[in-house]
Design an enzyme around this catalytic site. Sequence first.
Site, short mmCIF file in Angstrom:
data_model
loop_
_atom_site.label_atom_id
_atom_site.label_comp_id
_atom_site.label_asym_id
_atom_site.label_seq_id
_atom_site.Cartn_x
_atom_site.Cartn_y
_atom_site.Cartn_z
N GLU A 291 0.65 -0.63 0.25
CA GLU A 291 0.04 -0.34 -0.35
C GLU A 291 0.78 1.04 0.30
O GLU A 291 2.05 1.72 1.02
CB GLU A 291 -0.99 -0.14 1.17
CG GLU A 291 -1.71 1.54 1.21
CD GLU A 291 -2.90 1.70 0.12
OE1 GLU A 291 -2.67 2.30 -0.84
OE2 GLU A 291 -3.66 0.51 -0.50
N SER B 63 12.50 6.75 0.00
CA SER B 63 12.23 7.78 -0.12
C SER B 63 13.37 8.58 0.18
O SER B 63 14.42 8.37 0.31
CB SER B 63 12.13 7.31 1.59
OG SER B 63 10.30 6.40 1.44
N SER C 208 7.93 5.37 4.90
CA SER C 208 7.75 7.36 4.86
C SER C 208 8.73 8.11 5.78
O SER C 208 9.98 7.83 6.12
CB SER C 208 6.48 7.28 4.83
OG SER C 208 5.81 7.10 3.58
N CYS D 252 2.77 4.49 5.74
CA CYS D 252 1.87 3.75 4.07
C CYS D 252 2.21 2.40 4.81
O CYS D 252 2.18 1.58 5.98
CB CYS D 252 2.96 4.24 3.25
SG CYS D 252 4.71 3.04 2.67
N HIS E 232 8.36 9.58 -2.00
CA HIS E 232 7.89 7.93 -1.17
C HIS E 232 7.70 7.20 -2.64
O HIS E 232 6.36 8.08 -3.02
CB HIS E 232 7.35 7.61 -0.51
CG HIS E 232 7.75 8.27 1.37
ND1 HIS E 232 8.74 8.32 1.78
CD2 HIS E 232 7.60 10.03 1.82
CE1 HIS E 232 9.14 9.09 2.31
NE2 HIS E 232 7.93 9.76 2.68
N GLU F 9 -0.01 7.00 1.31
CA GLU F 9 0.10 6.89 3.03
C GLU F 9 -0.82 8.14 3.29
O GLU F 9 -2.23 8.56 3.57
CB GLU F 9 1.37 7.87 3.02
CG GLU F 9 2.88 8.07 2.73
CD GLU F 9 2.70 8.07 1.60
OE1 GLU F 9 3.92 8.48 0.41
OE2 GLU F 9 1.98 9.02 0.45
#
Length: 347
Positions: free
Chosen positions: A7, A242, A65, A79, A255, A10
Site C-alpha cells: 500500500e 524515500s 515513509s 504507508c 516516497h 500514506e
Amino acid sequence: MAVSGFEGFEKRLELHFFGDDPAIFPLGLRKLEFESLEQVLEAVQCTVVSAVGNSYFDAYVLSESSLFVYPTKIIIKTCGTTQLLKSILPLIQYAHHLGLALSSCRYTRGSFIFPKSQPFPHTSFKDEVTYLQDTIPSNLCFRKASIMPSKSSSHSWHVFTANDTTHTLPHMPYDNDNELLFTMEICMTDLDPILARKFFRPPEDGKSGDSAGKEMTELTGINEINPEALICDFAFDPCGYSMNGMDGDWYSTIHVTPEDGFSYASFECVSSVNDNIAHVLRKVVKIFRPGTMSISTTWNGFGNDIWTQMASAVEPLGMKCRSFAMDQFPAAGTVVFQTFTARRKSV
C-alpha cells in the site's frame, strides 16, 4: 490492478503543541530521547532507517515513509499497513513530560489501493474518526471530518482536524517575509513504467541503502526539484525509495512504490505563494509521468488562487484537471483537492 500488494498511499498525522514555560524553547519536542521516538514508531509498526537535522527541525526517513520533529510540531507520514493513529497517545504523554500539551491535530489520507488489507483503526474512515475522537483530549473542541470527493469513486481525500479554543490557527500561515505559506500533498498512481524502473536496485549491488538512495536521487533528477535542499535519501531492496529534504525550516518528502500494477509515488512540501511552485510541479510530473494524480493544498489564507497556478503548471505536460473540491475547517484553514489524469500515456 493487482489483487494485493504494497500500500503506497500514506496516512499523515500532524500534531501541534503549546507550553507556557519559555525554558521549553527553542528545542521543545526535539529534546525527546531517540528511544522514546522508537517506542512511538514501534506502536505504529515502523523503524528509522536514516536521519538528518538542522537548526530548525529533525527529519527521519522511516521503513514506511517519514517523521519530522519541530520544537512544537510533529508530522508523521506512514504507508503500508502501519497503524499511524496509535502514535497519538504516546506522543501526548512524552510531550507532557516536556511541559507541552496538544493544541491541534490534523489527519489526512487518500483512498487506499488495498483497503481490505488495513488493520484497525484504519479499516475505514469512520473507524479512524471514531478512534481520533476518542483519543485526542477534550480541549480540542473545534472538530471536523470530511471526505472530499472527485469524479472517480476510487480517489477521495480524507481530512480530520481538531483544535482547541485558545490556540487557533497553529499552522504558521506566514513566513519571515510575510508570505502566505501552504502545504502541498501530491499522490500519483500508474507511474510511467520506464521511469519507475529507476527506483529498482540491481540484484546484489552491494551498496548501502543510503548510497543507493543518493544514486537514485541524482539519476532521476529529484535533486533538481529544490537544489537548495539538504537531502536525506534511502533506497530499499529490491525496490522503493524515500527522501526527506530540508531547506531552512521548510521540509519536503518523496516516497516511491514502483511495482507495476500498484505503482505509487508521493511528493509533499511546504511552500510560499510567491515561490516558484510551477517549477516544482513540472519537475515532479516529469520524474514520474503518472497516469493519475491528486493535489491537496492546505493553507490558512482566504481567496488565494494557488490551485489555478497548479493546474496551469501541469496541464501543458498532458495532465488534465478532472475535479476540484474545496472545504474549510474550523480554526484549521482551507483545503483544496484536485485530481488530474494523463491525456495520453507517455512512453
